[in-house]
Design a protein around this motif. Structure first.
Motif, PDB file in Angstrom:
ATOM      1  N   ARG A 131     -30.846 127.085 -29.766  1.00  8.55           N
ATOM      2  CA  ARG A 131     -29.510 127.334 -30.320  1.00  8.55           C
ATOM      3  C   ARG A 131     -28.640 126.080 -30.284  1.00  8.55           C
ATOM      4  O   ARG A 131     -27.452 126.133 -30.508  1.00  8.55           O
ATOM      5  N   ASN A 157     -22.496 123.436 -26.779  1.00 11.80           N
ATOM      6  CA  ASN A 157     -23.317 123.467 -27.989  1.00 11.80           C
ATOM      7  C   ASN A 157     -23.168 122.150 -28.730  1.00 11.80           C
ATOM      8  O   ASN A 157     -22.052 121.746 -29.094  1.00 11.80           O
ATOM      9  N   TYR A 189     -34.419 125.959 -37.017  1.00 11.75           N
ATOM     10  CA  TYR A 189     -34.384 127.039 -36.031  1.00 11.75           C
ATOM     11  C   TYR A 189     -33.913 128.343 -36.671  1.00 11.75           C
ATOM     12  O   TYR A 189     -34.431 129.416 -36.360  1.00 11.75           O
ATOM     13  N   ASP A 196     -32.497 136.747 -34.820  1.00 15.45           N
ATOM     14  CA  ASP A 196     -31.459 136.534 -33.814  1.00 15.45           C
ATOM     15  C   ASP A 196     -30.091 136.511 -34.494  1.00 15.45           C
ATOM     16  O   ASP A 196     -29.734 135.558 -35.195  1.00 15.45           O
ATOM     17  N   TRP A 198     -27.289 135.931 -33.371  1.00 16.50           N
ATOM     18  CA  TRP A 198     -26.390 134.891 -32.885  1.00 16.50           C
ATOM     19  C   TRP A 198     -26.171 133.801 -33.937  1.00 16.50           C
ATOM     20  O   TRP A 198     -25.063 133.296 -34.088  1.00 16.50           O
ATOM     21  N   TYR A 199     -27.218 133.435 -34.670  1.00 14.90           N
ATOM     22  CA  TYR A 199     -27.113 132.341 -35.632  1.00 14.90           C
ATOM     23  C   TYR A 199     -26.069 132.634 -36.703  1.00 14.90           C
ATOM     24  O   TYR A 199     -25.233 131.786 -37.026  1.00 14.90           O
TER      25      TYR A 199
END
Length: 277
Positions: A131, A157, A189, A196, A198-199
């Motif tokens: 991430r 990040n 990714y 996922d 989250w992306y």
């Protein structure tokens, strides 16, 4: 992969793993009337918190709906390691989904990686997870970029930092090239871990908070290992020129190491040595 072949392979693998787990290994009574080796299907279902019928269909290779959370519970029940989990996820999902490790499993820096970071003494090096969160760095990276230890974990990040921290914006002379390289890796990714959520949430937040990101995201290419010549104007050391090389770290965790190698003849290595005294 052909659907029937994929589901048959999943069926065979689950049966094999179930047969290798003894009841006492998972805290269940052994009993005296077991006809087959290993756990029964209903015991795996009990451990995973799913119905016996659903698990039976999964093990029989039927084309049923499978969620990531439920499959992860089955993987826990069967005590699968990370490589086995990746294999099972690849077989269970037809397309657009990939295995991704739990939060507590991701981003672990092994002693060997720590040693590698230290050995790259005059090459600022950063290790990021899938991430793009920074999970490791060496002293040279601290001197050239930021003291990442002072940044909260949830704010570490790399993609967000290059947009949010003014010192990083000022550091790179060719800032857009600097950033586009990381965005192109980030896209790879995204393609691997489409399951996922989250992306999608992260990208939407970046578009809202950083207009430059929206433009560069739309223009960015996809590259797993771009090599970029980066010129820095460091506040203390002045002009520094590095070759950026991005390497994927093979192993249980999906990590990447970004290494900034001083370009010979530019005085960069001498300047980083001076910073680190």
């Amino acid at each position: 992969m052909n659907r029937d072949i994929r589901l048959e392979a999943l069926s065979d693998f689950l049966k094999t793993k179930r047969s290798k787990i003894q009841p006492q290994m998972v805290g269940l009574p052994v009993g005296s009337r077991r006809r087959t080796a290993g756990l029964r299907r209903e015991e795996v279902a009990q451990l995973a918190g799913v119905s016996t019928t659903w698990y039976t269909w999964l093990e029989q290779g039927r084309d049923i709906k499978v969620s990531i959370s439920v499959l992860d519970a089955v993987a826990d029940a069967l005590q699968l390691n990370l490589d086995e989990r990746k294999y099972v996820y690849g077989l269970a999902f037809e397309e657009g989904s990939s295995f991704f490790p739990k939060e507590e499993e991701a981003g672990m820096i092994t002693p060997s990686l720590e040693k590698i970071l230290k050995e790259l003494r005059y090459c600022p090096s950063i290790i990021t997870d899938r991430r793009s969160f920074i999970v490791g760095w060496n002293e040279a990276a601290k001197q050239v970029f930021l003291d990442f230890e002072k940044i909260p974990l949830e704010k570490r990040n790399l993609i967000e930092l290059v947009f949010s921290r003014k010192e990083l914006r000022a550091l790179a002379v060719n800032w857009e090239d600097f950033v586009k390289g990381f965005i192109s890796i980030f896209r790879t990714y995204l393609g691997q871990y489409m399951a996922d959520e989250w992306y999608g949430e992260f990208i939407e937040d970046m578009k809202k908070n950083y207009p430059d990101f929206n433009k560069m995201w739309n223009e960015s290419e996809v590259s797993s290992a771009p090599e970029v010549l980066i010129e820095f104007r460091h506040s203390k050391a002045g002009k520094m020129i590095y070759n950026l090389t991005s390497l994927q770290v093979h192993g249980a965790n999906d990590l990447r190491c970004s290494i900034y190698t001083p370009v010979d003849g530019t005085g960069t290595e001498e300047k980083i040595k001076h910073l680190m005294k």
